[in-house]
Design an enzyme around this catalytic site. Structure first.
Site, mmCIF file in Angstrom:
data_model
loop_
_atom_site.group_PDB
_atom_site.id
_atom_site.type_symbol
_atom_site.label_atom_id
_atom_site.label_comp_id
_atom_site.label_asym_id
_atom_site.label_seq_id
_atom_site.Cartn_x
_atom_site.Cartn_y
_atom_site.Cartn_z
ATOM 1 N N PRO A 35 4.967 1.367 6.008
ATOM 2 C CA PRO A 35 5.861 0.398 5.841
ATOM 3 C C PRO A 35 7.272 0.779 5.816
ATOM 4 C CG PRO A 35 3.990 0.126 4.753
ATOM 5 C CD PRO A 35 3.960 1.506 4.942
ATOM 6 N N GLY B 199 0.891 -1.142 -0.183
ATOM 7 C CA GLY B 199 0.012 -0.137 0.097
ATOM 8 C C GLY B 199 0.885 1.147 -0.003
ATOM 9 N N CYS B 200 0.427 2.300 0.682
ATOM 10 C CA CYS B 200 1.236 3.457 0.694
ATOM 11 C C CYS B 200 2.397 3.186 1.439
ATOM 12 C CB CYS B 200 0.413 4.551 1.621
ATOM 13 S SG CYS B 200 1.467 6.093 1.887
ATOM 14 N N PHE B 201 3.608 3.717 0.666
ATOM 15 C CA PHE B 201 4.890 3.073 1.418
ATOM 16 C C PHE B 201 5.360 4.148 2.669
ATOM 17 C CE2 PHE B 201 6.263 5.601 -3.055
ATOM 18 C CZ PHE B 201 6.165 6.851 -2.390
#
Length: 154
Positions: free
Chosen positions: A14, A9-11
């Site tokens: 993570p 998903g959005c980096f």
């Protein structure tokens, strides 16, 4: 040193989780899995480049295993959502593991099968060969840390 590449998903979130993990030497956020050279964030957001927002993780295998990195990957996003994470929708937000060699592929496939057995919903994660990793624009690198934020989780 070794390299692992994940799309979750959005980096931004993570990246924080991986960066704060013992044995991880460096993280970079960027784009991979598509067919446009050196894409911009704006291009990736159109969904026409084929790229995923991804995290490239450089790690010390003597301190952390690829299998342990996969465990973090599974925990830091919802792999049952196809082409989305929460309100972020589009192919750039897909769940994917980009493998760099045959050993990573074998380990990733075993891990994926384990996740499929454990979860009640269908796991949407793709396993693909690693491709060119295009670093995202500088303002995306360590985005949350630069803004004094610990998290952007929903």
């Amino acid at each position: 040193m070794a390299t692992a590449t994940f799309a979750a998903g959005c980096f931004w979130q993570p990246e924080v989780i991986f960066r704060d993990t013992d044995g991880v030497i460096e993280t970079r956020v960027g784009y991979t899995g598509g067919d446009t050279e050196n894409p911009s964030y704006e291009q990736v957001c159109t969904g026409r480049t084929g790229h995923a927002e991804a995290i490239e993780v450089t790690y010390d295998p003597a301190k952390i295993s690829y299998e342990q990195l996969l465990d973090i990957f599974w925990e830091c996003h919802d792999p049952t959502q196809k082409n989305r994470q929460g309100p972020d929708v589009g192919t750039q937000y897909r769940s994917a593991i980009f493998v760099h060699d045959a050993e990573q592929r074998e380990t990733a496939e075993r891990s994926l099968e384990e996740q499929r057995r454990r979860r009640r919903a269908t796991v949407q994660t793709e396993i693909q060969p690693a491709q060119i990793f295009w670093p995202a624009e500088e303002y995306h690198q360590q985005y949350l840390q630069k803004r004094g934020l610990a998290t952007c989780k929903i």
